[in-house]
Design a protein around this motif. Structure first.
Motif, short mmCIF file in Angstrom:
data_model
loop_
_atom_site.label_atom_id
_atom_site.label_comp_id
_atom_site.label_asym_id
_atom_site.label_seq_id
_atom_site.Cartn_x
_atom_site.Cartn_y
_atom_site.Cartn_z
N ALA A 58 6.01 10.63 8.46
CA ALA A 58 5.89 9.96 7.16
C ALA A 58 5.14 8.64 7.29
O ALA A 58 4.33 8.30 6.43
CB ALA A 58 7.29 9.74 6.55
N THR A 59 5.39 7.93 8.38
CA THR A 59 4.68 6.67 8.62
C THR A 59 3.19 6.93 8.80
O THR A 59 2.36 6.24 8.21
CB THR A 59 5.25 5.96 9.86
N ALA A 60 2.86 7.94 9.60
CA ALA A 60 1.45 8.27 9.83
C ALA A 60 0.76 8.69 8.53
O ALA A 60 -0.39 8.29 8.28
CB ALA A 60 1.34 9.37 10.88
N ALA A 61 1.44 9.47 7.71
CA ALA A 61 0.85 9.91 6.44
C ALA A 61 0.62 8.73 5.50
O ALA A 61 -0.42 8.65 4.84
CB ALA A 61 1.75 10.96 5.78
N ILE A 63 0.23 5.53 6.38
CA ILE A 63 -0.85 4.72 6.95
C ILE A 63 -2.20 5.36 6.69
O ILE A 63 -3.16 4.69 6.33
CB ILE A 63 -0.61 4.47 8.45
N LYS A 64 -2.28 6.69 6.82
CA LYS A 64 -3.54 7.39 6.56
C LYS A 64 -3.96 7.23 5.10
O LYS A 64 -5.13 6.99 4.81
CB LYS A 64 -3.44 8.87 6.91
N SER A 65 -3.00 7.33 4.18
CA SER A 65 -3.35 7.19 2.77
C SER A 65 -3.84 5.77 2.47
O SER A 65 -4.80 5.59 1.71
CB SER A 65 -2.18 7.57 1.86
N LEU A 66 -3.22 4.77 3.10
CA LEU A 66 -3.70 3.39 2.92
C LEU A 66 -5.07 3.20 3.57
O LEU A 66 -5.93 2.50 3.03
CB LEU A 66 -2.70 2.40 3.50
N SER A 67 -5.28 3.82 4.72
CA SER A 67 -6.59 3.75 5.39
C SER A 67 -7.67 4.36 4.51
O SER A 67 -8.79 3.85 4.46
CB SER A 67 -6.54 4.48 6.73
N ASP A 68 -7.33 5.46 3.85
CA ASP A 68 -8.29 6.09 2.94
C ASP A 68 -8.68 5.14 1.81
O ASP A 68 -9.84 5.07 1.42
CB ASP A 68 -7.71 7.39 2.36
N GLU A 80 3.23 8.25 -3.51
CA GLU A 80 4.04 9.38 -3.02
C GLU A 80 4.31 9.23 -1.52
O GLU A 80 5.45 9.42 -1.06
CB GLU A 80 3.29 10.68 -3.29
N LYS A 81 3.29 8.89 -0.77
CA LYS A 81 3.44 8.71 0.69
C LYS A 81 4.34 7.51 0.99
O LYS A 81 5.14 7.55 1.93
CB LYS A 81 2.09 8.53 1.37
N GLU A 82 4.21 6.45 0.20
CA GLU A 82 5.06 5.28 0.40
C GLU A 82 6.53 5.63 0.15
O GLU A 82 7.42 5.20 0.90
CB GLU A 82 4.63 4.13 -0.51
N ALA A 83 6.80 6.41 -0.88
CA ALA A 83 8.17 6.80 -1.19
C ALA A 83 8.76 7.66 -0.06
O ALA A 83 9.91 7.45 0.35
CB ALA A 83 8.22 7.55 -2.51
#
Length: 108
Positions: A58-61, A63-68, A80-83
């Motif tokens: 969940a952390t990796a997902a 972080i990836k969404s924020l990187s995007d 959604e990823k943050e939740a």
């Protein structure tokens, strides 16, 4: 203190830097040491159980969404990823089971 506290501290710092970079208030070059800190902390963690793996994934997902977002890509799933990250983090960091990881840390 459980085995994830250093990782949690590093990821929260990296997430903060990613948010600042997405807002344009931080230099993208600041992300490199923060990312390295996360990877270093993760490399020290051994013996992941199911909840631990879910937290790391969940952390990796997240972080990836924020990187995007920083890279100018779609930000549709960030909330959604943050939740999902917050729920997984709460289980592993905040509500760590007594006797499980805590007993391990006390023995060390």
């Amino acid at each position: 203190m459980n085995k994830f506290h250093r990782y949690d501290f590093a990821t929260k710092g990296y997430i903060s830097k990613l948010k600042e970079a997405a807002e344009g208030t931080a230099d993208v070059a600041d992300l490199i040491p923060a990312s390295a800190s996360v990877q270093d902390a993760l490399s020290e963690i051994r013996d992941l159980n199911q909840q631990d793996r879910e937290y790391v994934e969940a952390t990796a997902a997240y972080i990836k969404s924020l990187s995007d977002v920083v890279k100018g890509r779609s930000a549709d799933t960030v909330d959604e990823k943050e939740a999902a990250w917050a729920v997984a983090r709460r289980r592993v960091i905040v509500e760590a089971p007594v006797g499980g990881r805590n007993a391990y840390d006390q023995a060390a």
